[in-house]
Scaffold this motif. Structure first.
Motif, PDB file in Angstrom:
ATOM      1  N   LYS A  24       0.849  -1.178   0.000  1.00  0.00           N
ATOM      2  CA  LYS A  24       0.000   0.000   0.000  1.00  0.00           C
ATOM      3  C   LYS A  24       0.892   1.236   0.000  1.00  0.00           C
ATOM      4  O   LYS A  24       1.793   1.355   0.820  1.00  0.00           O
ATOM      5  N   ILE A  25       0.641   2.142  -0.920  1.00  0.00           N
ATOM      6  CA  ILE A  25       1.376   3.402  -0.948  1.00  0.00           C
ATOM      7  C   ILE A  25       0.612   4.387  -0.088  1.00  0.00           C
ATOM      8  O   ILE A  25      -0.536   4.707  -0.366  1.00  0.00           O
ATOM      9  N   SER A  26       1.241   4.830   0.966  1.00  0.00           N
ATOM     10  CA  SER A  26       0.554   5.729   1.892  1.00  0.00           C
ATOM     11  C   SER A  26       0.820   7.203   1.587  1.00  0.00           C
ATOM     12  O   SER A  26       0.026   8.065   1.954  1.00  0.00           O
ATOM     13  N   SER A  27       1.933   7.505   0.920  1.00  0.00           N
ATOM     14  CA  SER A  27       2.209   8.893   0.553  1.00  0.00           C
ATOM     15  C   SER A  27       3.277   8.932  -0.541  1.00  0.00           C
ATOM     16  O   SER A  27       4.017   7.977  -0.726  1.00  0.00           O
ATOM     17  N   VAL A  28       3.312  10.049  -1.236  1.00  0.00           N
ATOM     18  CA  VAL A  28       4.319  10.282  -2.271  1.00  0.00           C
ATOM     19  C   VAL A  28       4.944  11.642  -1.984  1.00  0.00           C
ATOM     20  O   VAL A  28       4.237  12.610  -1.703  1.00  0.00           O
ATOM     21  N   THR A  29       6.256  11.704  -2.040  1.00  0.00           N
ATOM     22  CA  THR A  29       6.957  12.971  -1.847  1.00  0.00           C
ATOM     23  C   THR A  29       7.900  13.206  -3.031  1.00  0.00           C
ATOM     24  O   THR A  29       8.314  12.266  -3.696  1.00  0.00           O
ATOM     25  N   ALA A  30       8.211  14.446  -3.268  1.00  0.00           N
ATOM     26  CA  ALA A  30       9.178  14.830  -4.296  1.00  0.00           C
ATOM     27  C   ALA A  30      10.082  15.901  -3.706  1.00  0.00           C
ATOM     28  O   ALA A  30       9.612  16.895  -3.160  1.00  0.00           O
ATOM     29  N   LYS A  31      11.382  15.661  -3.806  1.00  0.00           N
ATOM     30  CA  LYS A  31      12.357  16.605  -3.245  1.00  0.00           C
ATOM     31  C   LYS A  31      13.419  16.916  -4.290  1.00  0.00           C
ATOM     32  O   LYS A  31      13.917  16.018  -4.959  1.00  0.00           O
ATOM     33  N   GLU A  42      12.685  20.550   0.866  1.00  0.00           N
ATOM     34  CA  GLU A  42      11.481  20.030   1.516  1.00  0.00           C
ATOM     35  C   GLU A  42      10.610  19.400   0.428  1.00  0.00           C
ATOM     36  O   GLU A  42      10.874  19.555  -0.764  1.00  0.00           O
ATOM     37  N   ASN A  43       9.557  18.731   0.807  1.00  0.00           N
ATOM     38  CA  ASN A  43       8.643  18.111  -0.143  1.00  0.00           C
ATOM     39  C   ASN A  43       7.985  19.193  -1.002  1.00  0.00           C
ATOM     40  O   ASN A  43       7.230  20.016  -0.498  1.00  0.00           O
ATOM     41  N   ILE A  44       8.272  19.191  -2.296  1.00  0.00           N
ATOM     42  CA  ILE A  44       7.721  20.228  -3.172  1.00  0.00           C
ATOM     43  C   ILE A  44       6.264  19.948  -3.548  1.00  0.00           C
ATOM     44  O   ILE A  44       5.583  20.828  -4.059  1.00  0.00           O
ATOM     45  N   LEU A  45       5.774  18.755  -3.281  1.00  0.00           N
ATOM     46  CA  LEU A  45       4.369  18.457  -3.558  1.00  0.00           C
ATOM     47  C   LEU A  45       3.441  19.097  -2.535  1.00  0.00           C
ATOM     48  O   LEU A  45       2.246  19.229  -2.780  1.00  0.00           O
ATOM     49  N   ASP A  46       3.991  19.489  -1.388  1.00  0.00           N
ATOM     50  CA  ASP A  46       3.203  20.184  -0.370  1.00  0.00           C
ATOM     51  C   ASP A  46       2.956  21.640  -0.725  1.00  0.00           C
ATOM     52  O   ASP A  46       2.193  22.328  -0.047  1.00  0.00           O
ATOM     53  N   GLN A  61      11.590  29.638  -7.263  1.00  0.00           N
ATOM     54  CA  GLN A  61      11.577  29.389  -5.816  1.00  0.00           C
ATOM     55  C   GLN A  61      12.200  28.039  -5.485  1.00  0.00           C
ATOM     56  O   GLN A  61      11.848  27.417  -4.485  1.00  0.00           O
ATOM     57  N   SER A  62      13.136  27.607  -6.286  1.00  0.00           N
ATOM     58  CA  SER A  62      13.741  26.289  -6.102  1.00  0.00           C
ATOM     59  C   SER A  62      14.636  26.197  -4.871  1.00  0.00           C
ATOM     60  O   SER A  62      14.850  25.121  -4.349  1.00  0.00           O
ATOM     61  N   GLY A  63      15.177  27.319  -4.435  1.00  0.00           N
ATOM     62  CA  GLY A  63      16.064  27.296  -3.272  1.00  0.00           C
ATOM     63  C   GLY A  63      17.515  27.050  -3.631  1.00  0.00           C
ATOM     64  O   GLY A  63      18.382  27.016  -2.765  1.00  0.00           O
ATOM     65  N   GLY A  64      17.803  26.849  -4.893  1.00  0.00           N
ATOM     66  CA  GLY A  64      19.167  26.619  -5.349  1.00  0.00           C
ATOM     67  C   GLY A  64      19.153  25.826  -6.633  1.00  0.00           C
ATOM     68  O   GLY A  64      18.106  25.309  -7.052  1.00  0.00           O
ATOM     69  N   GLU A  67      19.309  19.753 -10.622  1.00  0.00           N
ATOM     70  CA  GLU A  67      19.144  19.040 -11.881  1.00  0.00           C
ATOM     71  C   GLU A  67      18.440  17.706 -11.704  1.00  0.00           C
ATOM     72  O   GLU A  67      18.259  16.963 -12.665  1.00  0.00           O
ATOM     73  N   ALA A  68      18.066  17.359 -10.477  1.00  0.00           N
ATOM     74  CA  ALA A  68      17.460  16.050 -10.216  1.00  0.00           C
ATOM     75  C   ALA A  68      16.392  16.175  -9.131  1.00  0.00           C
ATOM     76  O   ALA A  68      16.456  17.055  -8.266  1.00  0.00           O
ATOM     77  N   THR A  69      15.417  15.284  -9.201  1.00  0.00           N
ATOM     78  CA  THR A  69      14.343  15.243  -8.217  1.00  0.00           C
ATOM     79  C   THR A  69      14.195  13.826  -7.705  1.00  0.00           C
ATOM     80  O   THR A  69      14.150  12.879  -8.489  1.00  0.00           O
ATOM     81  N   LEU A  70      14.110  13.678  -6.396  1.00  0.00           N
ATOM     82  CA  LEU A  70      13.898  12.377  -5.766  1.00  0.00           C
ATOM     83  C   LEU A  70      12.407  12.210  -5.529  1.00  0.00           C
ATOM     84  O   LEU A  70      11.781  13.039  -4.875  1.00  0.00           O
ATOM     85  N   ILE A  71      11.810  11.179  -6.094  1.00  0.00           N
ATOM     86  CA  ILE A  71      10.383  10.912  -5.920  1.00  0.00           C
ATOM     87  C   ILE A  71      10.260   9.710  -5.008  1.00  0.00           C
ATOM     88  O   ILE A  71      10.868   8.721  -5.175  1.00  0.00           O
TER      89      ILE A  71
END
Length: 71
Positions: A24-31, A42-46, A61-64, A67-71
């Protein structure tokens, strides 16, 4: 002489083993990954209104630069 055909069907039943860990996938985050500092955002999906343009050079507003995003 009569020719005969013998057909043999083997059916193997695998035991029904309940899963040890329910899938079961309870949440998805992207950083965003900042390669210059080796850190993550921080989680950019929020933040649905987050402006991410030219993120590769750190604009918006990327903060820096990222070139990559962790999902």
């Amino acid at each position: 002489m009569a020719a005969g055909v013998l057909a043999l069907q083997v059916v193997m039943a695998w035991p029904q083993i309940p899963p040890r860990f329910p899938s079961k996938i309870s949440s998805v985050t992207a950083k965003l990954y900042y390669s210059d500092s080796g850190t993550f955002s921080e989680n950019i999906l929020d933040k649905p209104d987050l402006a991410l343009w030219n993120t590769i050079i750190g604009e918006g507003q990327s903060g820096g630069p990222s070139e990559a995003t962790l999902i």
